[in-house]
Design an enzyme around this catalytic site. Structure first.
Site, PDB file in Angstrom:
ATOM      1  N   TYR A 170       0.832  -1.198   0.000  1.00 33.07           N
ATOM      2  CA  TYR A 170       0.000   0.000   0.000  1.00 33.07           C
ATOM      3  C   TYR A 170       0.875   1.259   0.000  1.00 33.07           C
ATOM      4  O   TYR A 170       1.867   1.340   0.716  1.00 33.07           O
ATOM      5  CB  TYR A 170      -0.919   0.036   1.237  1.00 33.07           C
ATOM      6  CG  TYR A 170      -1.580   1.378   1.356  1.00 33.07           C
ATOM      7  CD1 TYR A 170      -2.624   1.711   0.503  1.00 33.07           C
ATOM      8  CD2 TYR A 170      -1.103   2.351   2.224  1.00 33.07           C
ATOM      9  CE1 TYR A 170      -3.181   2.969   0.537  1.00 33.07           C
ATOM     10  CE2 TYR A 170      -1.656   3.608   2.264  1.00 33.07           C
ATOM     11  CZ  TYR A 170      -2.701   3.910   1.418  1.00 33.07           C
ATOM     12  OH  TYR A 170      -3.238   5.167   1.437  1.00 33.07           O
ATOM     13  N   HIS A 225      -3.681   1.306   6.846  1.00 32.46           N
ATOM     14  CA  HIS A 225      -4.732   1.005   5.867  1.00 32.46           C
ATOM     15  C   HIS A 225      -5.545  -0.243   6.191  1.00 32.46           C
ATOM     16  O   HIS A 225      -5.778  -1.102   5.342  1.00 32.46           O
ATOM     17  CB  HIS A 225      -4.147   0.922   4.455  1.00 32.46           C
ATOM     18  CG  HIS A 225      -4.994   1.657   3.457  1.00 32.46           C
ATOM     19  ND1 HIS A 225      -5.844   1.025   2.577  1.00 32.46           N
ATOM     20  CD2 HIS A 225      -5.145   2.979   3.235  1.00 32.46           C
ATOM     21  CE1 HIS A 225      -6.474   1.922   1.844  1.00 32.46           C
ATOM     22  NE2 HIS A 225      -6.068   3.129   2.229  1.00 32.46           N
TER      23      HIS A 225
END
Length: 415
Positions: A170, A225
């Protein structure tokens, strides 16, 4: 008699409400409301990967019910669309309501001939501290990117980094020198692999390298995240305390708000949550039980100025500060509105600023400025943002989706 006359004079009838979907590099949904005396207001209704759902919600349901209403009655219109739908909350409904609210505040501030932050109560600070994104496929690349942003004057810097042994991580750009854009164009989301074990082992090394090279002058932020379980997040937060993070963001999925108590019991690393929330009810337990330090709800998804003001006021009772989500999948209309809100809101923490391409900013001519780590919305009446309809028409909608994540054994995970 006088009362009736005064009411009539203050009436500013809405005559038009139009929805535009445009893709100058990525998809944005823009609402434009026009009053009978020609004042226009803009609102952002972008919901990454579900843009057309919000556009049709606006076009089919809200826009026809705006015609003939008094644009000044922002609160009543907000309540009408929230309570009147019967089906309350949810990202599509709330993004549509948010766009209406934003556009009406734009109109009201223009009618008052003042920038929105003045109408909200005036500036609470000289400028809005924003944080940037820095990334790299290796620690050395991440350190180079950090140095570049440090030179630009940023006082708050988010760091992400590629993880050895993982093809995708990510927060990575698609290639060196390219801006990070999570969504991928096409009819199908990209599938990425995730390993919590590799992440937990590697990520403290990145923070160690940053603090060793650059010291503690800047605020250091990191986005997890939604990838960790509560106990993993607790372990991670505890292991990075020496690096004095400004926050760890979205350590675990926040539907189960109770689980943040477990993280809190184990670490004093500050926690920021809320970018996927769409109402004050999503934030209620986390705030009143003081399980987070920063609330990341946005004007585009959590009810516009009207909704965000309630969330921020409620948060202020518990010394929780704002740290609004601000990626490039919220349009420049939202960024303009957010900067006005941030300049005013008493319990401001920080504002995310991912930036926009020149192509995007040509479609949305803006008035904000950046100076040495701080932004200012400018002094133009309203939001201080415009929308070039002709140019926008040259960039039609293109299907694009955020990725999905799978564990190494193929189990679907939280992206």
């Amino acid at each position: 008699m006088h009362h009736d006359k005064r009411c009539k004079e203050s009436n500013m009838k809405i005559v038009k409400a139009e929805v535009f979907v445009t893709c100058p590099g990525r998809n944005f949904v823009t609402l434009k409301i026009t009053t009978e005396d020609g004042i226009t207001g803009l609102g952002d209704a972008t919901l990454n990967g579900r843009e057309l759902s919000v556009a049709s919600y606006l076009q089919d349901h809200l826009c026809p019910q705006l015609i003939g209403r008094d644009a000044h009655r922002i609160e009543d219109i907000w309540q009408f669309f929230y309570k009147g739908a019967y089906w309350r909350r949810g990202p599509v409904t709330m993004s549509a309501i948010s766009a209406v609210d934003m556009a009406l505040w734009d109109i009201k501030a223009k009618a008052a001939n003042m920038p929105l932050y003045q109408l909200l109560g005036g500036a609470s600070r000289e400028g809005v501290m924003v944080y940037c994104h820095t990334t790299g496929h290796s620690i050395d690349e991440a350190l180079d990117d950090y140095a570049r942003h440090q030179e630009l004057g940023f006082k708050a810097i988010r760091v992400q980094c590629g993880i050895p042994g993982m093809k995708t991580t990510y927060g990575m750009s698609k290639g060196k020198g390219l801006a990070y854009e999570p969504a991928t164009k096409g009819q199908w989301p990209e599938e990425q692999l995730w390993s919590t074990e590799k992440y937990l082992d590697f990520m403290p090394k990145l923070f160690d390298a940053v603090r060793n090279k650059f010291g503690f002058d800047e605020h250091l932020l990191h986005d997890m995240h939604h990838r960790l379980t509560p106990i993993e997040a607790a372990r991670f937060g505890k292991s990075i305390e020496d690096y004095r993070m400004f926050w760890m963001e979205d350590p675990t999925p926040a539907e189960n708000q109770e689980c943040f108590r477990l993280i809190r019991q184990h670490t004093v690393t500050p926690i920021a949550v809320g970018e996927v929330f769409n109402s004050i009810w999503d934030c209620k337990q986390l705030i009143e039980e003081q399980l987070i330090d920063y609330i990341r709800t946005t004007l585009t998804h959590a009810g516009g100025i009207t909704g965000m003001r309630r969330i921020a006021d409620f948060a202020s009772l518990y010394q929780v500060r704002t740290g609004s989500h601000g990626p490039s999948d919220l349009s420049p209309v939202c960024m303009a509105a957010a900067l006005h809100f941030d300049l005013w809101v008493p319990n401001f923490g920080v504002q995310e600023y991912m930036g926009y391409s020149e192509q995007m900013l040509e479609v949305f001519p803006h008035n904000w400025t950046f100076d040495n780590g701080y932004m200012h919305p400018g002094e133009k009446p309203g939001l201080g943002i415009e929308f070039d309809e002709k140019l926008a028409a040259k960039y039609p909608y293109e299907p694009a989706y955020l990725p999905v994540a799978r564990l190494e054994d193929g189990t679907l995970w939280n992206w």
